[in-house]
Design an enzyme around this catalytic site. Structure first.
Site, short mmCIF file in Angstrom:
data_model
loop_
_atom_site.label_atom_id
_atom_site.label_comp_id
_atom_site.label_asym_id
_atom_site.label_seq_id
_atom_site.Cartn_x
_atom_site.Cartn_y
_atom_site.Cartn_z
N HIS A 89 0.82 -1.14 0.02
CA HIS A 89 0.01 0.04 -0.07
C HIS A 89 1.05 1.28 -0.01
O HIS A 89 1.70 1.53 0.93
CB HIS A 89 -0.84 0.16 1.20
N GLU A 92 1.61 3.96 2.82
CA GLU A 92 1.99 3.49 4.17
C GLU A 92 3.44 3.65 4.45
O GLU A 92 4.39 2.49 4.46
CB GLU A 92 1.60 2.05 4.31
N ARG A 147 -3.35 4.52 -2.22
CA ARG A 147 -3.20 3.20 -1.78
C ARG A 147 -2.72 2.16 -2.94
O ARG A 147 -1.78 1.11 -2.69
CB ARG A 147 -4.52 2.80 -1.15
N HIS A 215 2.13 -3.47 6.81
CA HIS A 215 1.27 -2.42 6.52
C HIS A 215 1.35 -1.38 7.82
O HIS A 215 2.02 -1.25 8.66
CB HIS A 215 0.09 -2.76 6.53
N GLU A 289 0.69 -4.15 11.17
CA GLU A 289 0.08 -3.03 10.77
C GLU A 289 1.15 -2.11 12.02
O GLU A 289 0.96 -2.12 13.03
CB GLU A 289 -1.43 -2.72 11.49
#
Ligand code: 0X9
Ligand code: ZN
Length: 331
Positions: A89, A92, A147, A215, A289
């Site tokens: 993505h 990020e 993204r 991510h 994440e």
């Protein structure tokens, strides 16, 4: 014949300022990779992400590159390997910097840090810092919050979500059939060069035992599956290793990363990378994440690059130690 720039890179320094003091674009990430190779050619090499055949070019005409880091002189394929990727993505940004910091740390501290030496004496490390180079470049030139990749879709919209395009559970829950959507799955599993190239490359690396797809944001350590409520066969191992990573990340600055399976813990998301590496490649596939919990979101202040990256280094160190202590996983 070590050049001055290679020495500077070796210290993580560029003209007296840490390379990790601010975010870096695609060409700077590529150049820093070269400086790590110049510093330790016996430990670092660059590869193009491809299988037996030529790599598919992205819509923007790019190929993806990766970094192999090993203990000095280790012949490729003779150790189990850990695979870390970031920037599926594009927005990020912290994830790519963290991958580069991991590479930098492995290279620069192998000789002096017993923990890193143990890691690299046991495992080769493959890092693909920028999985989605077109999207990443687009976030620097045009739209910071882009993204997806930059595929032109049949309806004239742009972008497939790479993390809905992998073959495991493709087209299931939590992926969109609408091309303009942020979670558009694409026209078929591995329809995108960004995922197909990694699929082909990984087919040549049967020694990969662990994968993490990095991510941001939300501070999570995520385990399979993303597309269904049920759990993978080795759930106990996933939960054990997940919790071990969380503990080591917490030890850096007291930031808590919640751990658990994707479908149950965040939301259904089919066609994700870690589901495919787990189901199709037999690796233990996770997804992180990184920081933060929403205060800054994708726009994480640059001052947090190093502390956030140190959480990733700690997690990968924990993976190595956990795998060494659980040798059945390696067989
Ligand atoms: O939705 C995603 O792809 C990830 N969250 S993000 O906000 N970075 O977009 C979660 C990925 C979970 N992993 C898999 N579904 N395999
Ligand atoms: Zn993401």
């Amino acid at each position: 014949a070590e050049s001055a720039s290679a020495r500077a890179a070796g210290e993580g320094l560029l003209r007296g300022v840490s390379w990790f003091a601010d975010y870096k674009d695609l060409s700077a990430i590529s150049a820093y990779t070269d400086s790590l190779i110049a510093l330790r050619p016996d430990m670092v090499s660059r590869f193009t992400v491809r299988g037996a055949n030529a790599p598919q070019n992205t819509a923007g005409g790019r190929t993806q590159f990766g970094i192999r880091v090993s203990a000095p002189g280790v012949v490729e394929g003779t150790r189990p390997a850990l695979f870390i990727n970031s920037l599926q993505h594009a927005r990020e940004w912290i994830t790519g910097m963290s991958s580069m910091y991991l590479a930098d740390t492995l290279v620069r501290t192998y000789d002096t840090d017993a923990n890193i030496k143990r890691l690299l004496d046991g495992f080769d490390v493959y890092i693909i810092p920028v999985m989605n180079p077109d999207g990443y470049e687009y976030t620097w030139t045009t739209n910071r919050l882009w993204r997806k990749n930059r595929r032109q879709n049949s309806d004239g919209s742009f972008g497939v979500d790479p993390n809905r395009n992998w073959g495991q559970g493709w087209g299931g829950a939590g992926a969109s059939t609408v091309p303009a959507d942020e979670t558009y799955r694409g026209t078929g599993a591995f329809s995108e060069p960004e995922t197909a190239n990694v699929r082909d490359w990984m087919g040549t690396k049967p020694n990969i035992v662990y994968h993490v797809d990095i991510h941001s944001y939300s501070q999570l350590v995520l385990e399979p599956w993303g597309d269904v409520f049920t759990l993978p066969p080795n759930t106990t191992s996933f939960a054990q290793l997940g919790r071990a990573m969380v503990r080591s990340m917490y030890a850096i600055e007291g930031r808590y990363f919640y751990d658990g399976p994707i479908y149950r813990n965040i939301y259904p998301a089919s066609g994700g990378a870690c589901d495919w590496t787990t189901a199709a490649r037999g690796a233990m596939g996770f997804s992180f994440e990184l920081r933060d919990e929403g205060a800054n979101g994708f726009l994480l202040p640059a001052a947090q690059i190093v502390p956030s990256a140190r959480e990733v280094v700690a997690a990968v160190q924990t993976v190595a130690d956990w795998m060494l202590a659980n040798p059945l996983i390696l067989s």
